[in-house]
Write a protein that holds these residues in place. Structure first.
Motif, PDB file in Angstrom:
ATOM      1  N   ALA A 163       0.835  -1.201   0.000  1.00  0.00           N
ATOM      2  CA  ALA A 163       0.000   0.000   0.000  1.00  0.00           C
ATOM      3  C   ALA A 163       0.869   1.251   0.000  1.00  0.00           C
ATOM      4  O   ALA A 163       0.538   2.242  -0.633  1.00  0.00           O
ATOM      5  CB  ALA A 163      -0.918  -0.004   1.218  1.00  0.00           C
ATOM      6  N   ALA A 164       1.987   1.183   0.698  1.00  0.00           N
ATOM      7  CA  ALA A 164       2.886   2.333   0.712  1.00  0.00           C
ATOM      8  C   ALA A 164       3.428   2.585  -0.686  1.00  0.00           C
ATOM      9  O   ALA A 164       3.494   3.728  -1.151  1.00  0.00           O
ATOM     10  CB  ALA A 164       4.034   2.094   1.690  1.00  0.00           C
ATOM     11  N   ARG A 165       3.772   1.503  -1.375  1.00  0.00           N
ATOM     12  CA  ARG A 165       4.299   1.686  -2.729  1.00  0.00           C
ATOM     13  C   ARG A 165       3.236   2.269  -3.648  1.00  0.00           C
ATOM     14  O   ARG A 165       3.522   3.107  -4.492  1.00  0.00           O
ATOM     15  CB  ARG A 165       4.811   0.362  -3.281  1.00  0.00           C
ATOM     16  CG  ARG A 165       6.082  -0.099  -2.574  1.00  0.00           C
ATOM     17  CD  ARG A 165       6.381  -1.547  -2.870  1.00  0.00           C
ATOM     18  NE  ARG A 165       6.879  -1.736  -4.214  1.00  0.00           N
ATOM     19  CZ  ARG A 165       6.792  -2.890  -4.875  1.00  0.00           C
ATOM     20  NH1 ARG A 165       6.247  -3.937  -4.286  1.00  0.00           N
ATOM     21  NH2 ARG A 165       7.263  -3.012  -6.081  1.00  0.00           N
TER      22      ARG A 165
ATOM     23  N   GLY B  62      -3.056   6.316  -9.352  1.00  0.00           N
ATOM     24  CA  GLY B  62      -3.405   5.895  -7.996  1.00  0.00           C
ATOM     25  C   GLY B  62      -4.229   4.626  -8.068  1.00  0.00           C
ATOM     26  O   GLY B  62      -4.953   4.407  -9.037  1.00  0.00           O
ATOM     27  N   ARG B  63      -4.094   3.744  -7.064  1.00  0.00           N
ATOM     28  CA  ARG B  63      -4.884   2.517  -7.103  1.00  0.00           C
ATOM     29  C   ARG B  63      -5.354   2.124  -5.712  1.00  0.00           C
ATOM     30  O   ARG B  63      -4.771   2.528  -4.708  1.00  0.00           O
ATOM     31  CB  ARG B  63      -4.073   1.364  -7.685  1.00  0.00           C
ATOM     32  CG  ARG B  63      -2.965   0.878  -6.764  1.00  0.00           C
ATOM     33  CD  ARG B  63      -2.437  -0.475  -7.180  1.00  0.00           C
ATOM     34  NE  ARG B  63      -3.442  -1.519  -6.989  1.00  0.00           N
ATOM     35  CZ  ARG B  63      -3.238  -2.794  -7.250  1.00  0.00           C
ATOM     36  NH1 ARG B  63      -2.090  -3.186  -7.721  1.00  0.00           N
ATOM     37  NH2 ARG B  63      -4.175  -3.686  -7.026  1.00  0.00           N
ATOM     38  N   THR B  64      -6.403   1.347  -5.691  1.00  0.00           N
ATOM     39  CA  THR B  64      -6.826   0.742  -4.423  1.00  0.00           C
ATOM     40  C   THR B  64      -6.604  -0.758  -4.523  1.00  0.00           C
ATOM     41  O   THR B  64      -6.345  -1.285  -5.606  1.00  0.00           O
ATOM     42  CB  THR B  64      -8.304   0.998  -4.130  1.00  0.00           C
ATOM     43  OG1 THR B  64      -9.079   0.264  -5.083  1.00  0.00           O
ATOM     44  CG2 THR B  64      -8.635   2.475  -4.223  1.00  0.00           C
TER      45      THR B  64
ATOM     46  N   MET C 290      -3.972  11.626  -2.944  1.00  0.00           N
ATOM     47  CA  MET C 290      -2.826  11.775  -3.849  1.00  0.00           C
ATOM     48  C   MET C 290      -3.189  12.643  -5.045  1.00  0.00           C
ATOM     49  O   MET C 290      -2.325  13.001  -5.834  1.00  0.00           O
ATOM     50  CB  MET C 290      -2.379  10.417  -4.382  1.00  0.00           C
ATOM     51  CG  MET C 290      -1.787   9.488  -3.353  1.00  0.00           C
ATOM     52  SD  MET C 290      -1.543   7.835  -4.059  1.00  0.00           S
ATOM     53  CE  MET C 290      -0.253   8.145  -5.259  1.00  0.00           C
ATOM     54  N   GLN C 291      -4.468  12.930  -5.196  1.00  0.00           N
ATOM     55  CA  GLN C 291      -4.987  13.657  -6.356  1.00  0.00           C
ATOM     56  C   GLN C 291      -4.477  13.025  -7.645  1.00  0.00           C
ATOM     57  O   GLN C 291      -3.771  13.662  -8.435  1.00  0.00           O
ATOM     58  CB  GLN C 291      -4.592  15.135  -6.301  1.00  0.00           C
ATOM     59  CG  GLN C 291      -5.116  15.828  -5.071  1.00  0.00           C
ATOM     60  CD  GLN C 291      -4.631  17.249  -4.974  1.00  0.00           C
ATOM     61  OE1 GLN C 291      -4.095  17.815  -5.921  1.00  0.00           O
ATOM     62  NE2 GLN C 291      -4.809  17.862  -3.809  1.00  0.00           N
ATOM     63  N   PRO C 292      -4.855  11.780  -7.864  1.00  0.00           N
ATOM     64  CA  PRO C 292      -4.332  11.089  -9.046  1.00  0.00           C
ATOM     65  C   PRO C 292      -4.998  11.607 -10.311  1.00  0.00           C
ATOM     66  O   PRO C 292      -6.074  12.198 -10.261  1.00  0.00           O
ATOM     67  CB  PRO C 292      -4.713   9.636  -8.791  1.00  0.00           C
ATOM     68  CG  PRO C 292      -5.935   9.716  -7.953  1.00  0.00           C
ATOM     69  CD  PRO C 292      -5.812  10.954  -7.119  1.00  0.00           C
ATOM     70  N   ARG C 293      -4.351  11.386 -11.436  1.00  0.00           N
ATOM     71  CA  ARG C 293      -4.953  11.709 -12.728  1.00  0.00           C
ATOM     72  C   ARG C 293      -5.641  10.486 -13.291  1.00  0.00           C
ATOM     73  O   ARG C 293      -6.602  10.588 -14.037  1.00  0.00           O
ATOM     74  CB  ARG C 293      -3.881  12.212 -13.688  1.00  0.00           C
ATOM     75  CG  ARG C 293      -3.284  13.541 -13.213  1.00  0.00           C
ATOM     76  CD  ARG C 293      -1.971  13.842 -13.897  1.00  0.00           C
ATOM     77  NE  ARG C 293      -2.109  13.924 -15.342  1.00  0.00           N
ATOM     78  CZ  ARG C 293      -1.433  13.166 -16.185  1.00  0.00           C
ATOM     79  NH1 ARG C 293      -0.562  12.301 -15.746  1.00  0.00           N
ATOM     80  NH2 ARG C 293      -1.606  13.297 -17.477  1.00  0.00           N
ATOM     81  N   VAL C 294      -5.079   9.321 -12.954  1.00  0.00           N
ATOM     82  CA  VAL C 294      -5.707   8.062 -13.352  1.00  0.00           C
ATOM     83  C   VAL C 294      -5.943   7.261 -12.080  1.00  0.00           C
ATOM     84  O   VAL C 294      -5.050   7.143 -11.244  1.00  0.00           O
ATOM     85  CB  VAL C 294      -4.803   7.256 -14.304  1.00  0.00           C
ATOM     86  CG1 VAL C 294      -5.450   5.937 -14.649  1.00  0.00           C
ATOM     87  CG2 VAL C 294      -4.488   8.055 -15.535  1.00  0.00           C
ATOM     88  N   LEU C 295      -7.138   6.747 -11.954  1.00  0.00           N
ATOM     89  CA  LEU C 295      -7.497   6.060 -10.720  1.00  0.00           C
ATOM     90  C   LEU C 295      -7.907   4.637 -11.052  1.00  0.00           C
ATOM     91  O   LEU C 295      -8.757   4.416 -11.914  1.00  0.00           O
ATOM     92  CB  LEU C 295      -8.656   6.833 -10.073  1.00  0.00           C
ATOM     93  CG  LEU C 295      -9.142   6.402  -8.710  1.00  0.00           C
ATOM     94  CD1 LEU C 295      -8.009   6.400  -7.714  1.00  0.00           C
ATOM     95  CD2 LEU C 295     -10.236   7.357  -8.254  1.00  0.00           C
ATOM     96  N   LEU C 296      -7.289   3.681 -10.394  1.00  0.00           N
ATOM     97  CA  LEU C 296      -7.670   2.279 -10.572  1.00  0.00           C
ATOM     98  C   LEU C 296      -8.400   1.843  -9.314  1.00  0.00           C
ATOM     99  O   LEU C 296      -7.828   1.847  -8.227  1.00  0.00           O
ATOM    100  CB  LEU C 296      -6.438   1.393 -10.770  1.00  0.00           C
ATOM    101  CG  LEU C 296      -5.447   1.780 -11.871  1.00  0.00           C
ATOM    102  CD1 LEU C 296      -4.316   0.758 -11.935  1.00  0.00           C
ATOM    103  CD2 LEU C 296      -6.131   1.888 -13.209  1.00  0.00           C
TER     104      LEU C 296
ATOM    105  N   ARG D 193     -13.739   2.777   2.222  1.00  0.00           N
ATOM    106  CA  ARG D 193     -13.739   4.212   2.004  1.00  0.00           C
ATOM    107  C   ARG D 193     -12.366   4.802   2.299  1.00  0.00           C
ATOM    108  O   ARG D 193     -11.902   5.700   1.615  1.00  0.00           O
ATOM    109  CB  ARG D 193     -14.800   4.876   2.886  1.00  0.00           C
ATOM    110  CG  ARG D 193     -16.103   5.077   2.145  1.00  0.00           C
ATOM    111  CD  ARG D 193     -17.107   5.764   3.014  1.00  0.00           C
ATOM    112  NE  ARG D 193     -17.585   4.865   4.060  1.00  0.00           N
ATOM    113  CZ  ARG D 193     -18.288   5.265   5.104  1.00  0.00           C
ATOM    114  NH1 ARG D 193     -18.556   6.535   5.271  1.00  0.00           N
ATOM    115  NH2 ARG D 193     -18.708   4.389   5.996  1.00  0.00           N
ATOM    116  N   LEU D 194     -11.719   4.255   3.332  1.00  0.00           N
ATOM    117  CA  LEU D 194     -10.384   4.729   3.682  1.00  0.00           C
ATOM    118  C   LEU D 194      -9.417   4.479   2.529  1.00  0.00           C
ATOM    119  O   LEU D 194      -8.580   5.314   2.184  1.00  0.00           O
ATOM    120  CB  LEU D 194      -9.896   4.019   4.947  1.00  0.00           C
ATOM    121  CG  LEU D 194      -8.494   4.395   5.426  1.00  0.00           C
ATOM    122  CD1 LEU D 194      -8.417   5.876   5.737  1.00  0.00           C
ATOM    123  CD2 LEU D 194      -8.117   3.600   6.663  1.00  0.00           C
ATOM    124  N   GLU D 195      -9.566   3.309   1.934  1.00  0.00           N
ATOM    125  CA  GLU D 195      -8.722   2.943   0.799  1.00  0.00           C
ATOM    126  C   GLU D 195      -8.878   3.974  -0.330  1.00  0.00           C
ATOM    127  O   GLU D 195      -7.898   4.422  -0.917  1.00  0.00           O
ATOM    128  CB  GLU D 195      -9.170   1.542   0.344  1.00  0.00           C
ATOM    129  CG  GLU D 195      -8.290   0.876  -0.658  1.00  0.00           C
ATOM    130  CD  GLU D 195      -7.144   0.100  -0.039  1.00  0.00           C
ATOM    131  OE1 GLU D 195      -7.126  -0.088   1.184  1.00  0.00           O
ATOM    132  OE2 GLU D 195      -6.261  -0.305  -0.806  1.00  0.00           O
TER     133      GLU D 195
END
Lengths: 294, 609
Positions: B208-210, B447-449, B519-525, B510-512
């Motif tokens: 998760a840190a990575r 960014g990913r969950t 991170m304000q990602p541009r692409v979210l997985l 939700r925390l995930e």
């Protein structure tokens, strides 16, 4: 040539000694999944008791096996029940590590308190007599250790393979929860296994005491090598520990002779680090679950 | 072992000096004032020893506590500092310079020996650290010309501040107290900085840190370097204080254990803990050693061992843990989360419009997946997968269990390297890049969950989200503010100060999402963020995702909740047995006979044909 053979034989004998110390360690790790940092101190305790029995009662050191082995079994079982059991569900590894590190520190210093800093020599009752095998010679005590290590490995394998309890132990080792669901009393198996591992090191203590002077820090000396052996042979594998011990015994003996006796530890630990880093499943490790890798 | 010690209870914007800070300050000051006031050689010696061990233990704690790597070989660095100091001293170099030389050597040695050990976990890292200690001890015995071998080394007699050697005790006390302050300051600064959060995050959940963009190896190496440099400087000081060093004392396992033990007893991973542990234990043992003398050989070690066991069994979080529990039960109201003024941002109550693949607002390609192949042994999990994601688009990824969806995610976020094919991501510079590891993907705005939630269990909700927020904000204050804002937006506002391990599965999901949104990602997985949550939450989650989409974020969502897939996706890709079997508008795809067959089997498909 004779020198080389002698060095080789010394290595094998040393391997037998490392093996008999390491078997209990690998057994406990394989089943309870706890690295017992106090293993060396169990050995030390067993050696002191052997020394006491031999000097005070004038018995042959091997006779103290009747007392030392059950005593060590109890000590191991007690350790599991009182110290490790409450920590089995701990989320952080550091708790279990500190528990046995604390036990080790306490035991070393307790021995220092009771027996002082002097070394205790167990009478050897002729166990230091050399036996000639062709051009080379070994001490009879060393030979007995070697034979005992082989018998112990075989006996443990038979026990784990064929007995009902052995099957339960293996089931717990492979999957704790599944074994519990099948009705195995897991806490009892853990206590039994820890006791068994400690009993093995008790046997080692009886056999080693006549050959090595006992002192409060003798455990550290042996256990660090035992860790090397156990990782080399694949953690939790009993035959692996035996062969790992032979390898380390040979390395120790050869490097001591050819590189310099003050550097043999550096060579042994250097190998240890290489194995840990490059092939953590051990030299002979089958595809076991690498519980120590991310 | 929550990482939040004193400061987190007071928060940033409501920071005030509470009684724990005052007590800590008093304790710290008394370490200096008591010995100066009493002016007795033995008392001074005891306090010097306390300061030394407290500082060593604080430095250890940066690696052992924050990063969670339980080293029992830290005496290596202390010893390196000692030897560097003495060797240079005898060559006529002042220890004030020698200590920095030692620190530099120790930092390099620390990084070199730690790097290969990072993949070792728990007791195995510990074993490796002990092995390194042994190797270095043996080597120091062997190279007699440099180290003096087993007989050890004396320093030449030179007194005064230049040489850090004194007849009286008080100058040494001043020096070691100053070093303790520096070490505490460094630990405190690390703990509340981005580095500290990254270290704890890596300790708690490496993957998760990575995913949050943490370069886990780099942050750990930095921690090791700082920790070993500090230990080396303390080693130099101690060598000057003792005026004599030998390998058995400088590279001792028992000494390493003591350093670690004080941290555990005080509270591992906290800033104040190591000092508390040392201040509690050192006086007892020094007194025992002095008053009982030789008759008590081993007594202090025995007490140490027993205390350690007792703490592990009954107070595994140490003194700090006990203080925190006491503070919590004592003044419940006082530690209630200091909530920000930011109210919950309500997602727009959309009337879900029929998705349209050419909805205005959808821009150019941002992610390209080309000919992706992956095999696990004989299993071909991904076969020639091709697709693109456009800016502002929501792409649904569906398929039966075992179709290879998560494997695909792992490859397009850098967690798995594909056997063949490539993944390219358009950066803010407009160019396509082909990152190879999670941190590089994150750096480009990915960014990913995780399907199986991966919270940083020992951190609070706020701290969890901060790990994500640190990606955009370097300052702790900004990150905290951003994290709070995100938390309220995700409906986690009231739980800000709750530990993540206490959350329900819905809360964890939700925390995930909150962590990755920070991170304000541009692409979210998004990997099945709606699995296992109730209907109301699903509806809220859909609204939330729409509001995320409307800020221009491109989303790929693996989802089994069809309601969400149908109402959210602009486009849907169906994966079965590692192959894309259908692609198109959601309402078309669900009628596709191949898709029906993949989900329900041939017979069903034929029966309805």
């Amino acid at each position: 040539m004779t020198t080389f053979l002698q060095v080789l034989l010394n290595g094998l004998m040393l391997g037998g000694l490392f093996a008999i110390v390491a078997i209990g360690l690998t057994l406990i790790f394989g089943i309870v999944k706890v690295v017992n940092f106090a293993h060396g101190e169990f050995l030390m305790a067993g050696m002191f008791v052997t020394w006491l029995i031999t000097t005070r009662l004038g018995l042959h050191p091997y006779a103290s096996v009747i007392i030392v082995v059950p005593m060590m079994f109890l000590l191991g079982a007690l350790t599991q029940r009182v110290l490790i059991q409450p920590l089995m569900s701990a989320e952080d590894d550091h708790v279990q590590i500190f528990a046995t590190v604390g036990l080790s520190t306490a035991m070393i210093n307790l021995a220092l308190l009771i027996f002082g800093a002097d070394i205790a020599n167990t009478p050897n009752f002729g166990l230091r007599t050399p036996i000639e095998i062709g051009p080379v010679r070994v001490l009879s005590g060393q030979l007995y250790i070697f034979i005992a290590a082989i018998i112990l490995v075989a006996a443990l394998q038979l026990f784990l393979k064929n007995s009902q309890t052995g099957r339960a132990i293996r089931a717990v080792a492979q999957h704790r929860v599944a074994a519990e669901l099948m009705g195995v009393n897991v806490p009892r198996i853990y206590i039994l296994s820890f006791g068994l591992g400690a009993a093995c090191v008790g046997l080692a203590a009886v056999l080693i005491a006549p050959l090595y002077p006992t002192s409060s820090n003798i455990g550290t000396y042996f256990v660090l090598t035992a860790f090397v052996v156990v990782v080399l042979g694949g953690l939790g594998s009993i035959p692996g520990a035996f062969f790992g011990a032979l390898v380390i015994g040979l390395v120790d003996s050869l490097s001591g002779f050819y590189i310099g006796s003050d550097l043999r530890e550096a060579v042994v630990f250097g190998i240890f680090l290489l194995i840990l880093i490059l092939k953590p499943s051990g030299l002979f490790g089958k595809r076991m679950t690498l519980s120590h890798l991310s | 072992m929550s990482i939040s010690d004193i400061h987190s209870q007071t928060g940033m914007n409501t920071r005030s000096i509470g009684w724990p800070q005052v007590a800590f300050g008093v304790l710290l000051a008394s370490l200096l004032l008591i010995p100066l006031g009493i002016d007795n050689a033995f008392v001074s010696h005891v306090f010097i020893t306390i300061c030394l061990f407290a500082a060593l233990s604080t430095a250890w704690n940066i690696v052992g506590g924050f990063a969670g790597q339980l080293s029992l070989g830290h005496a290596v660095f202390y010893g390196i500092g000692g030897y560097a100091g003495v060797i240079l001293f005898n060559l006529g170099v002042t220890p004030w310079i020698g200590m920095f030389v030692g620190a530099a050597v120790a930092a390099v040695v620390g990084m070199v020996i730690s790097y290969p050990c990072f993949r070792l976990k728990g007791p195995f890292y510990t074993l490796a650290s002990i092995a390194f200690l042994e190797v270095i001890r043996v080597l120091s015995l062997h190279f007699k010309d440099m180290t003096g071998g087993a007989t050890g080394m004396m320093i030449d007699l030179r007194l005064g501040w230049t040489w850090m050697v004194f007849r009286e005790r008080w100058p040494s006390l001043l020096i070691v107290f100053g070093m303790l302050l520096v070490t505490l300051g460094v630990a405190w600064a690390i703990r509340r900085s981005r580095l500290g959060f990254y270290l704890v995050a890596t300790r708690e959940r490496e993957s998760a840190a990575r995913a949050a963009g943490v370069r886990t190896v780099r942050v750990r190496l930095i921690a090791v370097a700082i920790s070993s440099a500090l230990c080396a400087m303390l080693g130099t000081f101690h060598a000057m204080y003792l005026t004599y060093i030998e390998p058995a004392a400088m590279f001792s396992l028992a000494f390493s254990i003591q350093i670690a033990m004080f941290a555990l007893i005080g509270g591992i991973g906290t800033v104040a803990g190591p000092l508390l542990g040392a201040a509690l234990l050192v006086p007892i043992t020094e007194w025992a050693r002095a008053s009982l003398g030789a008759s008590a050989l081993g007594l202090h070690g025995f007490v140490y061992g027993i205390v350690l066991i007792a703490f592990v069994l009954f107070m595994p979080n140490g003194i700090m843990g006990a203080i925190r529990r006491f503070a919590r039960s004592g003044g419940k109201a006082a530690v209630e989360p200091a909530q920000t003024e930011t109210g919950p941002i309500v997602a727009p109550a959309h009337t879900v419009a029929a998705p349209d693949p050419d909805r205005p607002g959808i821009g150019q390609d941002i992610l390209k997946v080309e000919n992706l192949n992956k095999r696990f042994g004989g299993l071909h999990v991904t076969r020639d997968v091709n697709f693109t994601l456009r800016e502002g688009e929501v792409l649904g990824l569906i398929g039966p269990n075992g179709a290879g969806k998560t494997t695909l995610f792992n490859m397009i976020s850098g967690f798995l390297t594909p056997d063949e094919g490539k993944v390219s991501l358009r950066g803010v510079d407009g160019q396509f890049h082909q990152p190879t590891n999670p941190a590089d993907f994150a750096a480009l705005g990915m960014g990913r969950t995780f399907q199986i939630v991966q919270p940083f269990a020992a951190m609070t909700v706020e701290e969890n989200i901060m790990v994500g927020a640190f990606y955009r904000h370097h300052d702790e204050r900004d990150a905290r503010e951003a994290a709070r804002e995100t938390a309220w937006r995700m409906g986690l506002g009231p739980l800000l100060n709750a530990e993540a391990r206490g959350l329900t599965i819905g809360g964890l999901k939700r925390l995930e999402v909150a962590r990755v949104m920070a991170m304000q990602p541009r692409v979210l997985l998004l990997d099945e963020v709606m699995a296992g949550i109730n209907q109301t939450d699903v509806r809220r989650a859909i609204d939330l995702m729409l509001s995320i989409r409307d800020t221009g974020v491109s989303i790929i969502a693996i989802e089994h909740v069809m309601q969400a897939v149908m109402s959210l996706s602009d486009r849907v890709i169906v994966l079965a047995s590692g192959e894309v079997i259908a692609e198109g508008r959601p309402q078309d795809v669900v009628r596709d006979p191949h898709v029906v067959e993949a989900y329900l089997g041939k017979e069903f498909a034929h029966a309805h044909a």
